[in-house]
Design an enzyme around this catalytic site. Structure first.
Site, short mmCIF file in Angstrom:
data_model
loop_
_atom_site.label_atom_id
_atom_site.label_comp_id
_atom_site.label_asym_id
_atom_site.label_seq_id
_atom_site.Cartn_x
_atom_site.Cartn_y
_atom_site.Cartn_z
N PRO A 33 -7.69 -33.10 -17.58
CA PRO A 33 -7.51 -33.42 -18.95
C PRO A 33 -8.77 -34.08 -19.49
O PRO A 33 -9.15 -35.16 -19.08
CB PRO A 33 -6.36 -34.40 -18.93
CG PRO A 33 -5.67 -34.18 -17.62
CD PRO A 33 -6.62 -33.49 -16.75
N GLU A 34 -9.43 -33.40 -20.38
CA GLU A 34 -10.55 -33.99 -21.10
C GLU A 34 -9.97 -34.47 -22.43
O GLU A 34 -8.76 -34.44 -22.61
CB GLU A 34 -11.66 -32.95 -21.27
CG GLU A 34 -12.12 -32.38 -19.92
CD GLU A 34 -13.23 -31.35 -19.98
OE1 GLU A 34 -14.07 -31.45 -20.90
OE2 GLU A 34 -13.25 -30.45 -19.13
#
Length: 271
Positions: free
Chosen positions: A2-3
């Site tokens: 998850p960015e």
DNA sequence: AAGTGGACCTGCTAGC
DNA sequence: TGCTAGCAGGTCCACT
């Protein structure tokens, strides 16, 4: 992980639904990256307030303090009534009458940490030193150029570090550098003012587009409704080693920088 | 001080 | 078909 886009999409998918809900129970699974820092029962009876984001962290406000959450490399949050029995990778449940917020994270690089406030330790310590938010007006070509000039690492490494601007992880750093036409191996201090301007624009537009598409789902990312992202379908370089560049047809190259894979087009992206 | 490499942990996949 | 090495979205820490 998850960015930034995945974290923001996650936040948007449950923040309104959980706001005002009262905590009725808390369940903790295997240890995550850092200890919770509070007895889980201490949250019971408190109402959930706003859910905000700083970089790749989420801050879930409670009446007394709040929870700083990070999704690590493989984490996701779900929120709803159909959570069922916790599986082997479900490590945190915040149960409310409106549903259960559940952190699922196979690799356990993620975290849930209680803090008296976002400005107090341990939250403040974890957030200290983070760069500007990409959508902050202060993040522009001039700022990026000045910050890059102070470093000698490869520009991609500087972007990934998160001390200049937060949010671009391995996928979006590669994609933004492609959009800006910059070779990821270029030393930071050799990026011109004009190219820094293009790169700042590319970071913002890439992250914004990814949020629109619900993030990237490479393996297990889902938002809190269980929906997968679609950005990976339009990634132009990430994960495309050996495949033709969408712009010029040259095979995309893969190199390793700081133990992370970097993908780029050797023709469209220049030093 | 800045840069580099290892560590954390588990699951999946490509290749033999 | 079955095993194994290698790889994965992040970030902290120790060392040079």
């Amino acid at each position: 992980m998850p960015e930034l886009p995945e974290v923001e999409v996650t936040r948007l998918s449950f923040a309104e639904r959980i706001r005002g809900a009262r905590v009725t129970a808390v369940r903790v699974g295997k240890p995550l990256r850092w200890p919770l820092g509070s007895a889980p029962e201490a949250f019971v009876g408190q109402r959930v307030g706003e859910v905000s984001r700083r970089g790749k962290y989420l801050w879930l406000a409670l009446e007394r303090g709040g929870l700083l959450m990070h999704l690590g490399m493989s984490g996701s949050l779900s929120f709803g009534h159909a959570t069922g029995e916790p599986g082997p990778h479900d490590h945190f449940d915040l149960v409310t009458a409106r549903g259960t917020l559940r952190l699922t994270d196979p690799r356990r690089f993620g975290a849930v940490v209680w803090s008296a406030s976002a400005d107090a330790a341990p939250a403040a310590t974890l957030l200290a030193g983070l760069g500007l938010e990409p959508f902050d007006d202060r993040f522009d070509g001039a700022h990026l150029h000045a910050a890059l000039r102070r470093r000698r690492v490869a520009v991609k490494t500087a972007l990934l570090g998160g001390r200049i601007v937060v949010g671009a992880g391995n996928i979006y750093a590669c994609e933004a550098l492609f959009e800006a036409g910059i070779d990821p191996r270029t030393p930071s201090d050799r990026i011109s003012r004009a190219r820094a301007g293009r790169l700042a624009d590319a970071v913002r537009s890439t992250l914004a587009r990814a949020v629109e598409l619900g993030g990237s789902t490479l393996r297990n990312f889902r938002d809190a409704h269980g929906a997968a992202g679609a950005f990976q379908l339009e990634a132009k370089v990430y994960g495309r080693a050996g495949k033709p560049c969408v712009r010029c047809g040259t095979p995309i190259r893969r190199v390793v920088q700081g133990a992370r894979a970097t993908f780029f087009c050797p023709v469209c992206q220049r030093r």
